[in-house]
Design a protein around this motif. Structure first.
Motif, PDB file in Angstrom:
ATOM      1  N   GLU A 115       0.825  -1.350  -0.066  1.00 17.75           N
ATOM      2  CA  GLU A 115      -0.008  -0.013  -0.077  1.00 17.75           C
ATOM      3  C   GLU A 115       0.842   1.191   0.142  1.00 17.75           C
ATOM      4  O   GLU A 115       1.259   1.812   1.157  1.00 17.75           O
ATOM      5  CB  GLU A 115      -0.796  -0.083   1.306  1.00 17.75           C
ATOM      6  CG  GLU A 115      -2.048  -1.186   1.289  1.00 17.75           C
ATOM      7  CD  GLU A 115      -3.130  -0.642   0.257  1.00 17.75           C
ATOM      8  OE1 GLU A 115      -3.202   0.551  -0.334  1.00 17.75           O
ATOM      9  OE2 GLU A 115      -4.097  -1.579   0.208  1.00 17.75           O
ATOM     10  N   PRO A 116       1.546   1.780  -1.181  1.00 13.60           N
ATOM     11  CA  PRO A 116       2.528   2.642  -1.189  1.00 13.60           C
ATOM     12  C   PRO A 116       1.654   4.125  -1.024  1.00 13.60           C
ATOM     13  O   PRO A 116       0.740   4.374  -1.451  1.00 13.60           O
ATOM     14  CB  PRO A 116       3.199   2.446  -2.525  1.00 13.60           C
ATOM     15  CG  PRO A 116       2.174   1.832  -3.457  1.00 13.60           C
ATOM     16  CD  PRO A 116       1.304   0.947  -2.499  1.00 13.60           C
ATOM     17  N   ASN A 117       2.596   4.826  -0.493  1.00 17.20           N
ATOM     18  CA  ASN A 117       2.302   6.592  -0.523  1.00 17.20           C
ATOM     19  C   ASN A 117       2.770   7.005  -1.940  1.00 17.20           C
ATOM     20  O   ASN A 117       3.870   7.214  -1.797  1.00 17.20           O
ATOM     21  CB  ASN A 117       2.611   7.176   0.448  1.00 17.20           C
ATOM     22  CG  ASN A 117       2.190   8.573   0.564  1.00 17.20           C
ATOM     23  OD1 ASN A 117       1.599   9.056  -0.310  1.00 17.20           O
ATOM     24  ND2 ASN A 117       2.644   9.386   1.432  1.00 17.20           N
ATOM     25  N   ILE A 118       2.116   7.265  -2.804  1.00 17.77           N
ATOM     26  CA  ILE A 118       2.644   7.751  -4.347  1.00 17.77           C
ATOM     27  C   ILE A 118       3.457   9.030  -4.086  1.00 17.77           C
ATOM     28  O   ILE A 118       4.113   9.389  -4.594  1.00 17.77           O
ATOM     29  CB  ILE A 118       1.695   7.672  -5.277  1.00 17.77           C
ATOM     30  CG1 ILE A 118       1.009   6.285  -5.604  1.00 17.77           C
ATOM     31  CG2 ILE A 118       2.225   8.191  -6.575  1.00 17.77           C
ATOM     32  CD1 ILE A 118       1.917   5.326  -5.963  1.00 17.77           C
ATOM     33  N   ARG A 119       2.686   9.930  -3.192  1.00 21.37           N
ATOM     34  CA  ARG A 119       2.865  11.237  -2.889  1.00 21.37           C
ATOM     35  C   ARG A 119       4.189  11.390  -1.982  1.00 21.37           C
ATOM     36  O   ARG A 119       4.828  12.763  -1.965  1.00 21.37           O
ATOM     37  CB  ARG A 119       1.896  12.290  -2.698  1.00 21.37           C
ATOM     38  CG  ARG A 119       0.742  12.213  -3.521  1.00 21.37           C
ATOM     39  CD  ARG A 119      -0.303  13.217  -2.929  1.00 21.37           C
ATOM     40  NE  ARG A 119      -1.534  13.455  -4.009  1.00 21.37           N
ATOM     41  CZ  ARG A 119      -1.420  14.113  -5.146  1.00 21.37           C
ATOM     42  NH1 ARG A 119      -0.304  14.717  -5.373  1.00 21.37           N
ATOM     43  NH2 ARG A 119      -2.594  14.115  -5.999  1.00 21.37           N
ATOM     44  N   GLU A 120       4.729  10.430  -1.562  1.00 16.96           N
ATOM     45  CA  GLU A 120       5.885  10.238  -0.606  1.00 16.96           C
ATOM     46  C   GLU A 120       7.067  10.683  -1.646  1.00 16.96           C
ATOM     47  O   GLU A 120       7.143   9.981  -2.531  1.00 16.96           O
ATOM     48  CB  GLU A 120       6.153   9.154  -0.211  1.00 16.96           C
ATOM     49  CG  GLU A 120       7.456   8.722   0.753  1.00 16.96           C
ATOM     50  CD  GLU A 120       7.642   7.501   1.153  1.00 16.96           C
ATOM     51  OE1 GLU A 120       8.574   7.010   1.454  1.00 16.96           O
ATOM     52  OE2 GLU A 120       6.547   6.449   1.155  1.00 16.96           O
ATOM     53  N   LYS A 121       7.879  11.691  -1.115  1.00 15.12           N
ATOM     54  CA  LYS A 121       9.022  12.139  -1.731  1.00 15.12           C
ATOM     55  C   LYS A 121      10.082  10.789  -1.733  1.00 15.12           C
ATOM     56  O   LYS A 121      10.480  10.678  -0.620  1.00 15.12           O
ATOM     57  CB  LYS A 121       9.625  13.283  -1.358  1.00 15.12           C
ATOM     58  CG  LYS A 121      10.965  13.837  -1.989  1.00 15.12           C
ATOM     59  CD  LYS A 121      11.155  15.242  -1.599  1.00 15.12           C
ATOM     60  CE  LYS A 121      12.369  15.789  -2.349  1.00 15.12           C
ATOM     61  NZ  LYS A 121      12.256  15.933  -3.762  1.00 15.12           N
ATOM     62  N   ARG A 122      10.615  10.530  -2.751  1.00 15.56           N
ATOM     63  CA  ARG A 122      11.805   9.514  -2.637  1.00 15.56           C
ATOM     64  C   ARG A 122      13.043  10.141  -3.442  1.00 15.56           C
ATOM     65  O   ARG A 122      12.999  10.994  -4.128  1.00 15.56           O
ATOM     66  CB  ARG A 122      11.373   8.314  -3.618  1.00 15.56           C
ATOM     67  CG  ARG A 122       9.918   7.497  -2.916  1.00 15.56           C
ATOM     68  CD  ARG A 122       9.467   6.691  -3.949  1.00 15.56           C
ATOM     69  NE  ARG A 122       8.335   5.632  -3.322  1.00 15.56           N
ATOM     70  CZ  ARG A 122       7.076   6.177  -3.004  1.00 15.56           C
ATOM     71  NH1 ARG A 122       6.728   7.232  -3.387  1.00 15.56           N
ATOM     72  NH2 ARG A 122       6.250   5.430  -2.483  1.00 15.56           N
ATOM     73  N   PRO A 123      14.230   9.662  -2.734  1.00 13.28           N
ATOM     74  CA  PRO A 123      15.363  10.202  -3.141  1.00 13.28           C
ATOM     75  C   PRO A 123      15.795   9.866  -4.528  1.00 13.28           C
ATOM     76  O   PRO A 123      16.649  10.763  -5.062  1.00 13.28           O
ATOM     77  CB  PRO A 123      16.434   9.274  -2.163  1.00 13.28           C
ATOM     78  CG  PRO A 123      15.769   8.057  -2.000  1.00 13.28           C
ATOM     79  CD  PRO A 123      14.463   8.342  -1.644  1.00 13.28           C
ATOM     80  N   TYR A 124      15.174   9.288  -5.252  1.00 18.22           N
ATOM     81  CA  TYR A 124      15.290   8.780  -6.747  1.00 18.22           C
ATOM     82  C   TYR A 124      14.194   9.510  -7.704  1.00 18.22           C
ATOM     83  O   TYR A 124      14.323   9.195  -8.989  1.00 18.22           O
ATOM     84  CB  TYR A 124      15.517   7.320  -7.091  1.00 18.22           C
ATOM     85  CG  TYR A 124      14.502   6.512  -6.536  1.00 18.22           C
ATOM     86  CD1 TYR A 124      13.114   6.377  -7.115  1.00 18.22           C
ATOM     87  CD2 TYR A 124      14.685   5.683  -5.494  1.00 18.22           C
ATOM     88  CE1 TYR A 124      12.244   5.804  -6.685  1.00 18.22           C
ATOM     89  CE2 TYR A 124      13.628   4.986  -4.778  1.00 18.22           C
ATOM     90  CZ  TYR A 124      12.487   4.946  -5.493  1.00 18.22           C
ATOM     91  OH  TYR A 124      11.437   3.895  -4.969  1.00 18.22           O
ATOM     92  N   ASP A 125      13.522  10.550  -7.243  1.00 23.33           N
ATOM     93  CA  ASP A 125      12.529  10.864  -7.967  1.00 23.33           C
ATOM     94  C   ASP A 125      13.064  11.735  -9.214  1.00 23.33           C
ATOM     95  O   ASP A 125      12.473  11.527 -10.401  1.00 23.33           O
ATOM     96  CB  ASP A 125      11.652  12.042  -7.200  1.00 23.33           C
ATOM     97  CG  ASP A 125      10.689  11.249  -6.335  1.00 23.33           C
ATOM     98  OD1 ASP A 125      10.472  10.151  -6.296  1.00 23.33           O
ATOM     99  OD2 ASP A 125      10.047  11.856  -5.360  1.00 23.33           O
ATOM    100  N   ASP A 126      14.022  12.436  -8.898  1.00 29.19           N
ATOM    101  CA  ASP A 126      14.554  13.248 -10.036  1.00 29.19           C
ATOM    102  C   ASP A 126      15.466  12.253 -11.137  1.00 29.19           C
ATOM    103  O   ASP A 126      15.319  12.642 -12.184  1.00 29.19           O
ATOM    104  CB  ASP A 126      15.766  14.283  -9.484  1.00 29.19           C
ATOM    105  CG  ASP A 126      14.990  15.457  -8.818  1.00 29.19           C
ATOM    106  OD1 ASP A 126      13.979  15.608  -8.966  1.00 29.19           O
ATOM    107  OD2 ASP A 126      15.770  16.124  -8.060  1.00 29.19           O
ATOM    108  N   ASP A 127      16.134  11.306 -10.713  1.00 25.43           N
ATOM    109  CA  ASP A 127      16.514  10.156 -11.607  1.00 25.43           C
ATOM    110  C   ASP A 127      15.741   9.555 -12.380  1.00 25.43           C
ATOM    111  O   ASP A 127      15.706   9.485 -13.536  1.00 25.43           O
ATOM    112  CB  ASP A 127      17.226   9.268 -10.463  1.00 25.43           C
ATOM    113  CG  ASP A 127      18.606   9.865  -9.877  1.00 25.43           C
ATOM    114  OD1 ASP A 127      19.149  10.815 -10.436  1.00 25.43           O
ATOM    115  OD2 ASP A 127      18.655   9.209  -8.856  1.00 25.43           O
ATOM    116  N   VAL A 128      14.440   9.407 -11.863  1.00 21.84           N
ATOM    117  CA  VAL A 128      13.145   8.801 -12.702  1.00 21.84           C
ATOM    118  C   VAL A 128      12.627   9.772 -13.824  1.00 21.84           C
ATOM    119  O   VAL A 128      12.456   9.412 -14.892  1.00 21.84           O
ATOM    120  CB  VAL A 128      12.127   8.437 -11.801  1.00 21.84           C
ATOM    121  CG1 VAL A 128      10.982   7.635 -12.495  1.00 21.84           C
ATOM    122  CG2 VAL A 128      12.704   6.992 -10.816  1.00 21.84           C
TER     123      VAL A 128
END
Length: 479
Positions: A115-128
């Motif tokens: 059950e992921p929180n899609i809006r959670e900031k992840r360290p690799y967001d910019d890489d994606v």
């Protein structure tokens, strides 16, 4: 003739031996990767198009060679959005930015919690983001494995339907829209295929592992590299496996399925799918462990354990049960009553049409819509002249000669891996030594600066003291 390069550890036409596969890691740590690569090769190979594996090479310096040699690059990325894959994703981004040929992403997914929180900031967001932007410069839109991945990319600013489209896993379209699940009549003599994931809940593992005590005609089909090493050489060749401390998991030669020789580790997709045609029921927590039987028309039950499996099993409408449906008293017959084995058939035509539309939007030539019962595609004709490797069983079931050969080759693999580990450690140690040296130099420089500052400060204080005392002396002399 057109040539297309495909991200994969090996081509279906490769016949690497088990030890070669281990040495080169042509399965990308999970033999399930061979299933969806097989679909791409089978359906995009034509009389005028040749597909070539990149063998997981991703060097941006190869861009000029790739531009000159190939007409397109296909990336079936599976769960490429995960922390451990980001270094590879960065390299692919750098490579794609240098390419001038089309680049198609077919089947990108993520590895999040159930059950992921899609809006959670992840360290690799910019890489994606950088990766997706690079791909969109070379193709119309990306094909995603499920809605959760789609929601994540939408959160990052990419528009569903314009930049990305949910297509599921390409492995499900290996034989086009031809999926027909057989009826199941369970009995004590039924052929059962079990697949498991170390990360599954203990109650699920206990249930699945317990089936080996209830059904004599049962096989365990492992997928991870750890399990490959265990099956081939008898033990993880370097240290303990990731699942060595698990209970209720076949993680040693003492496990019942290994003792009884009921383990099959497949080395290619065609023999895996063919084997499943003679199985009555497949059950487990592995996605492709249940895709293979589905392609063979075998009833299956999937137990999703994370968002990656959840989005795919929901999109393809796999017969499935929740981990919460399983406890210490659960019987297989009870789970069978809870599922509709033909649910996957009901969604397949719609999903298939959607997949074909994705290929059309990207202008990808293919044979997916030319599949029919009994029709052999060009790749299958080529495969007829090749002797594919059969699955391997536990080392304890081998002849004395084969056992000796496996142990010798296992030892060679151990040495080669040790050398690589030593080289990696030396590289890490050298980098740390350099960092320490730089830190020492910085400290020495700062100490020198501090000394200079102290000297300058003392000089200023002496000068100020001299200026203050001089008028007093003058006053005193005048008096």
């Amino acid at each position: 003739m057109k040539k297309i390069i495909v991200r994969s550890g090996m081509s279906p036409l490769d016949t690497f031996s088990a030890d070669e596969i281990i040495k080169r890691n042509t399965i990308g740590n999970n033999v399930g990767n061979l299933i969806y690569a097989y679909s791409i090769f089978r359906n995009i190979t034509t009389e005028n198009v040749e597909l070539v594996s990149d063998y997981y090479k991703k060097n941006p310096n190869d861009a000029d060679m790739i531009n000159e040699t190939y007409d397109a690059y296909i990336l079936p990325l599976a769960n490429g959005i995960r922390k451990s894959f980001i270094p590879s994703l960065k390299k692919y981004t750098a490579l794609i930015e240098k390419l001038t040929i089309p680049v198609y992403v077919i089947g990108l997914g993520m590895s999040f919690s159930y059950e992921p929180n899609i809006r959670e900031k992840r360290p690799y967001d910019d890489d994606v983001k950088k990766f997706v932007k690079a791909v969109l410069e070379k193709s119309s839109l990306l094909g995603l494995r499920g809605q959760i991945t789609s929601d994540y990319l939408s959160h990052l600013g990419f528009k569903e339907g314009r930049d990305h489209q949910v297509i599921g896993c390409p492995s499900m379209y290996t034989f086009g829209n031809n999926i027909k699940i057989r009826d199941l009549k369970l009995s004590d003599s039924s052929s059962i295929s079990v697949n498991m994931t170390p990360g599954a809940d203990q109650n699920v593992l206990e249930f699945l592992n317990g089936l080996s005590y209830k059904f004599n005609n049962l096989n365990f089909i492992p997928q991870d590299m750890d399990e490959f090493l265990l099956t081939y050489a008898g033990a993880p060749l370097l240290g303990k496996s990731i699942n060595s401390k698990l209970t209720n998991y076949p993680n040693s030669l003492d496990s019942l399925v290994y003792k009884q020789g009921k383990v099959k580790y497949f080395l290619n997709a065609p023999t895996w799918i063919e084997h499943m045609k003679n199985v009555d029921l497949s059950i487990g927590t592995r996605l492709h462990g249940n895709v293979a039987p589905t392609l063979a028309g075998t009833p299956s039950i999937t137990i999703p354990i994370d968002a990656r499996m959840r989005e795919l099993s929901e999109y393809h409408n796999f017969p499935r049960v929740s981990s919460e449906d399983i406890n210490g008293d659960t019987r297989l017959e009870e789970l069978i009553e809870k599922v509709d084995f033909r649910s996957v058939e009901k969604s397949h035509q719609k999903n298939y049409d959607n997949f074909i539309s994705f290929l059309s939007k990207n202008g990808i030539d293919h044979l997916y819509d030319k599949n029919a019962d009994g029709v052999k595609q060009p790749l299958e004709i080529k495969l007829e002249s090749i002797q594919l490797k059969q699955p391997i069983g536990p080392i304890t079931t081998c002849s004395a000669g084969e056992m000796r050969e496996r142990l010798e080759k296992g030892y060679e693999i151990m040495l080669s891996k040790t050398e690589k580990i030593d080289a990696s450690y030396k590289k890490i140690i050298k980098a740390k030594d350099n960092s320490i040296s730089k830190l020492k130099n910085n400290i020495e420089k700062k100490n020198e600066d501090i000394k200079k500052l102290k000297t300058k400060t003392k000089s200023m204080e002496n000068s100020r003291s001299w200026k203050l005392t001089k008028p007093l002396r003058s006053f005193s002399s005048n008096k």
